[in-house]
Design an enzyme around this catalytic site. Structure first.
Site, PDB file in Angstrom:
ATOM      1  N   HIS A 228       0.842  -1.512   0.074  1.00  0.00           N
ATOM      2  CA  HIS A 228       0.186   0.200   0.259  1.00  0.00           C
ATOM      3  C   HIS A 228       0.308   1.302  -0.229  1.00  0.00           C
ATOM      4  CE1 HIS A 228       0.673   0.590   3.972  1.00  0.00           C
ATOM      5  NE2 HIS A 228       0.623   0.182   3.912  1.00  0.00           N
ATOM      6  N   ASP A 353      -1.825 -19.378  11.889  1.00  0.00           N
ATOM      7  CA  ASP A 353      -1.447 -19.748  12.605  1.00  0.00           C
ATOM      8  C   ASP A 353      -1.206 -20.236  13.744  1.00  0.00           C
ATOM      9  OD1 ASP A 353       2.110 -20.555  12.836  1.00  0.00           O
ATOM     10  OD2 ASP A 353       2.118 -21.166  10.987  1.00  0.00           O
ATOM     11  N   SER A 368       2.881  -5.408   7.074  1.00  0.00           N
ATOM     12  CA  SER A 368       2.987  -5.101   5.495  1.00  0.00           C
ATOM     13  C   SER A 368       3.571  -5.158   5.117  1.00  0.00           C
ATOM     14  CB  SER A 368       1.847  -3.123   5.328  1.00  0.00           C
ATOM     15  OG  SER A 368       1.212  -2.737   6.941  1.00  0.00           O
TER      16      SER A 368
END
Length: 405
Positions: A228, A353, A368
C-alpha cells in the site's frame, strides 16, 4: 383457460430469463476483473462461474475456447468485451499478455524514509495577532493535501526551511507556489505578527515520513514493498515523494494487536549510510518500489518463485513469509475472499498459525508487505489489518504491485 395458463407460463419464463440476465450482468460488473493478466504462449484457465465469454476481436495472437480457457501468443495489451451467453455485451476489459515473472519472496521488516516534494499542508487555521485579534491569513488560499514547493520563487525542501524564510520575511506579503492533484498555482498570503513577535501564515504543515514496513519481494535489481502507498496520517492523501531510502530495521519486540487497537512491530532504525539497503523510486497505491543494494535473497538463502496471476489464486490454504530474528518463517493463513476489481484490497486473509497468533495475535503494523504464497507461487502481499479483528486483514495481488510502477 388453456390460453390463460399458456400466457402465465410464457410470462413466468420471460421473468425468469430477465432475472437470470440481470443477475448475470450484475455478477460480471461486480466480480469479473476489469484487467486480466495471462502468460504469453500458454493456456490460462479462468473460472467465471457463469456462462460468460471474453471476446477479443481482430487479434490473432490471443484467442479463447469454451468460456474459461485463454490461449495467448505474443506479449501485448488487448481490448476485450465480456459477453453473457455469448450474446449480450456487458462491459469492456483489458487483456495483458505478459511473460512469466519470477521473484524472490522476502518478508523482511525494513525502515522507511520518504522525502516529500516540498512540505505537505495539513490544514489552515486562525492566528491571534499582536493585538489579540484572531486572523486566518491562509483561509481559502491553501487546502489540506496540497504541497508548498516554493516560497517567493525559492524552492522549499522541508518544514524548517519554510519556518526560517517566514521569519526572515517578517510581515511582507509572500508568494507561495502550491502543487496539487490538479496542477501548480501561486497564491499571495500576508504573514501575521503574533504577541511574541513571531510571524506566521496560519498553515499547519508536515514534511518527510518515517516508519517500519516489510519488503515483499525482489525482481532483478528492483524490490517491491508494503503493498500500500505511504499516506499522510491526517489527510489520508498519498505522499508525493521526491526521493527516499530503505534501511535495515532492528526489531526488538512486538506489541500484540487486540480488538479496536492494532498492534505493531517495535524496533529501531539507524538512518545512516552503513544501514542503507535500497532507494525508494516510487510511492503509489500498490506500495513502494526502488533499487535494492543488498543481496537479501542470497543472505537468507531464499529461492526464486513464479508470480501467480489472479486467475490462479484460490480461496483456501496459503502462507505468509516473515523474517524475524534472522529466521525465515512461513506461517499458515487462509484466503477467505478474493476481489479482482479492487486495486488494493484484493484478498481477505485470516491468520490461523498458532505460533504467529501466540506472538502477535494476528496481523500487526509493520507486517504490511509480507509475501503471500500459495501452491508454490507468490500470489501477493499483506496490506492492512482489520482493526476489529486482528486475525484478519487484506492482501494485494503481486501482479498489481509489479505492474504499477
Amino acid at each position: 383457460m388453456k390460453k390463460t395458463y399458456k400466457n402465465c407460463l410464457i410470462a413466468s419464463i420471460l421473468t425468469a430469463l430477465l432475472i437470470v440476465i440481470v443477475s448475470g450482468i450484475l455478477y460480471i460488473n461486480n466480480n469479473l476483473p476489469n484487467t486480466i493478466f495471462v502468460n504469453s504462449n500458454q493456456t490460462t484457465k479462468y473460472n467465471f462461474a457463469i456462462p460468460v465469454s471474453l471476446d477479443v476481436s481482430g487479434e490473432k495472437s490471443i484467442n479463447f475456447t469454451g468460456k474459461n480457457n485463454i490461449h495467448s501468443g505474443e506479449k501485448g495489451n488487448y481490448n476485450g468485451k465480456y459477453k453473457l451467453f455469448g450474446l449480450f455485451t456487458v462491459k469492456d476489459a483489458k487483456v495483458k499478455v505478459i511473460d512469466k515473472t519470477y521473484v524472490y519472496p522476502i518478508g523482511l521488516p525494513i525502515g522507511l524514509y520518504l522525502k516529500t516534494q516540498g512540505v505537505m499542508i495539513i490544514d489552515s487555521g486562525k492566528i491571534e495577532n499582536k493585538d489579540g485579534k484572531e486572523i486566518s491569513p491562509a483561509e481559502g488560499k491553501v487546502y489540506a493535501g496540497e504541497y508548498i514547493v516554493k516560497f517567493n520563487d525559492e524552492r522549499i525542501s522541508n518544514k524548517a526551511q519554510l519556518q526560517y524564510l517566514i521569519s526572515e520575511n517578517k510581515n511582507k506579503k509572500v508568494s507561495l507556489t502550491i502543487k496539487s492533484d490538479v496542477g501548480i498555482r501561486t497564491t499571495l498570503i500576508q504573514p501575521v505578527e503574533t504577541k511574541n513577535g513571531e510571524y506566521m501564515l496560519g498553515i499547519w504543515v508536515r514534511d518527510d515520513s518515517q516508519g517500519i514496513g516489510s519488503l515483499s519481494f525482489i525482481c532483478g535489481e528492483k524490490y517491491y514493498a508494503l503493498g500500500h502507498g505511504i499516506s499522510d496520517i491526517d489527510t489520508g492523501k498519498l505522499l508525493s515523494s521526491h526521493e527516499g531510502t530503505i534501511y535495515n530495521a532492528n526489531i526488538w519486540g512486538v506489541k500484540k494487536g487486540k480488538k479496536g487497537t492494532p498492534g505493531g512491530l517495535c524496533g529501531t532504525i539507524k538512518y545512516n549510510k552503513e544501514n542503507v539497503i535500497g532507494s525508494i523510486l516510487s510511492n503509489n497505491t500498490s506500495g513502494i518500489n526502488g533499487i535494492i543494494n543488498e543481496p537479501i535473497n542470497r543472505e537468507y538463502n531464499i529461492k526464486k518463485m513464479e508470480v501467480a496471476l489472479n486467475g490462479e489464486i484460490e480461496k483456501g490454504k496459503a502462507k505468509i513469509q516473515f523474517i524475524i530474528n534472522n529466521q525465515v518463517n512461513l506461517y499458515d493463513i487462509e484466503i477467505i475472499e478474493i476481489n479482482k476489481n479492487n486495486k488494493e484490497k484484493n484478498m481477505v486473509i485470516r491468520i490461523v498459525d498458532k505460533d504467529l497468533l501466540e506472538k502477535t495475535n494476528g496481523i500487526v503494523q509493520g507486517m504490511s508487505g509480507c509475501p503471500i504464497i500459495q501452491n508454490n507461487k507468490v500470489v501477493g502481499a499483506v496490506t492492512h489489518v482489520m482493526v476489529n479483528d486482528p486475525t484478519k486483514g487484506y492482501g494485494i495481488f503481486a501482479e498489481n504491485m509489479i505492474t504499477e510502477n
